[in-house]
Design an enzyme around this catalytic site. Structure first.
Site, PDB file in Angstrom:
ATOM      1  N   LYS A  80     -78.169 -77.671 -20.265  1.00  0.00           N
ATOM      2  CA  LYS A  80     -78.949 -78.892 -20.110  1.00  0.00           C
ATOM      3  C   LYS A  80     -80.420 -78.547 -20.260  1.00  0.00           C
ATOM      4  O   LYS A  80     -80.879 -77.511 -19.764  1.00  0.00           O
ATOM      5  CB  LYS A  80     -78.737 -79.468 -18.704  1.00  0.00           C
ATOM      6  N   ASP A 122     -74.145 -71.469 -20.396  1.00  0.00           N
ATOM      7  CA  ASP A 122     -74.851 -72.509 -19.661  1.00  0.00           C
ATOM      8  C   ASP A 122     -76.180 -72.005 -19.101  1.00  0.00           C
ATOM      9  O   ASP A 122     -76.474 -70.817 -19.119  1.00  0.00           O
ATOM     10  CB  ASP A 122     -73.985 -73.003 -18.499  1.00  0.00           C
ATOM     11  N   MET A 161     -75.471 -78.832  -5.888  1.00  0.00           N
ATOM     12  CA  MET A 161     -76.226 -79.886  -6.578  1.00  0.00           C
ATOM     13  C   MET A 161     -76.730 -80.922  -5.582  1.00  0.00           C
ATOM     14  O   MET A 161     -76.747 -82.118  -5.885  1.00  0.00           O
ATOM     15  CB  MET A 161     -75.344 -80.569  -7.650  1.00  0.00           C
TER      16      MET A 161
END
Ligand SMILES: C[S@@+](CC[C@H](N)C(=O)[O-])C[C@H]1O[C@@H](n2cnc3c(N)ncnc32)[C@H](O)[C@@H]1O
Length: 256
Positions: free
Chosen positions: A56, A35, A168
């Site tokens: 991402k 990741d 987050m």
């Protein structure tokens, strides 16, 4: 030969915070799927492996979650030793649980190698124990990703009862602070944001709940950030200074 998947936590960033087992699995791996927040030095330990980022990009997943599942399952069925490497701990907001379920239902043998979660380490590295006798008897870790993710969790906490850790949550810090204040949390409750903990980009903002919403984020710093709210944050001055000279306590200041 039967392949095998290890869901491995890489810790908050510093490769020295990998577990011994994580290092061993990386060294033995044939395939590593990693990741975004994983340090390149950690991936580089997989000397003999094919290494793919499934991170991402620009907020969008480059690989759909079920594509990641299929890649792992296919490689394991080909007899490969697969490491699925994730930041922090694989089961803390990392979708590791979904991956474990997919492997289990495919009948692929797998294991979980826990990692040091930033939910605890980001605070610890700045001298903030998430629990402390007399200050906090527990802590709650909440995702600040979207209101449905945090609203009911935050609303269920008695004001100033626990340390609140928000992952987050940089984009929602204003809404989160407002919500807690509206619920009766004291505006003077110590609060902090720890960026890039354990990495060379480490920085922090320390203030209180009343000012958290307007906290300026360091420009030029796109490091991940963890928000910590609760009286334990007041210990950072005493513990942080003594314990971690390499954690840059660069006060980002508050909006004027
Ligand atoms: C998708 S979550 C994954 C959490 C991860 N599984 C863990 O246990 O740390 C990503 C969030 O973790 C936090 N985070 C990850 N690395 C961090 C670091 N080095 N310093 C501060 N916060 C970090 C940030 O809140 C970021 O938005």
């Amino acid at each position: 030969v039967s392949g095998f998947v290890s869901l491995v936590g890489a810790g908050p960033g510093d490769p020295e915070l990998l577990t011994v087992k994580a290092v061993r699995r990386l060294q033995e791996a044939d395939l590593v799927l990693y990741d975004a927040l994983v340090a390149p030095e950690a991936v580089a330990l997989a000397l003999h492996a094919q290494r793919f980022s499934v991170a991402k990009r620009a907020g969008r997943q480059s690989f759909a979650q079920d594509t990641i599942h299929r890649l792992m399952i296919r490689a394991a069925r080909q007899g490969k030793r697969v490491v699925r490497l994730k930041g922090g701990d694989p089961f803390v907001f990392g979708r590791g649980g979904e991956e474990a379920l997919a492997l289990a239902s495919a009948g692929v043998p797998f294991e979980v190698v826990p990692g040091i979660t930033s939910a605890i380490a980001a605070a610890a590295l700045a001298g903030v124990p998430v629990t402390h006798r007399g200050l906090a008897t527990g802590f709650a870790v909440v995702s600040g990703h979207a209101e449905p993710a945090y609203a009911s969790a935050l609303d269920s906490l008695a004001p100033n009862s626990l340390t609140v850790v928000i992952l987050m949550g940089l984009g929602s810090r204003r809404a989160v602070a407002r919500r807690l204040l509206d619920r009766g949390w004291a505006a003077g409750t110590p609060a902090a944001i720890f960026f890039g903990a354990s990495t060379p980009d480490a920085a922090s903002w320390v203030g209180d709940l009343g000012r958290l919403g307007d906290a300026n984020l360091p420009e030029s710093n796109d490091a991940p950030g963890t928000i910590v709210i609760g009286s334990v944050v007041s210990l950072s001055a005493a513990i942080g200074r003594g314990a971690v000279p390499d954690v840059a306590v660069a006060l980002a200041g508050v909006a004027r």
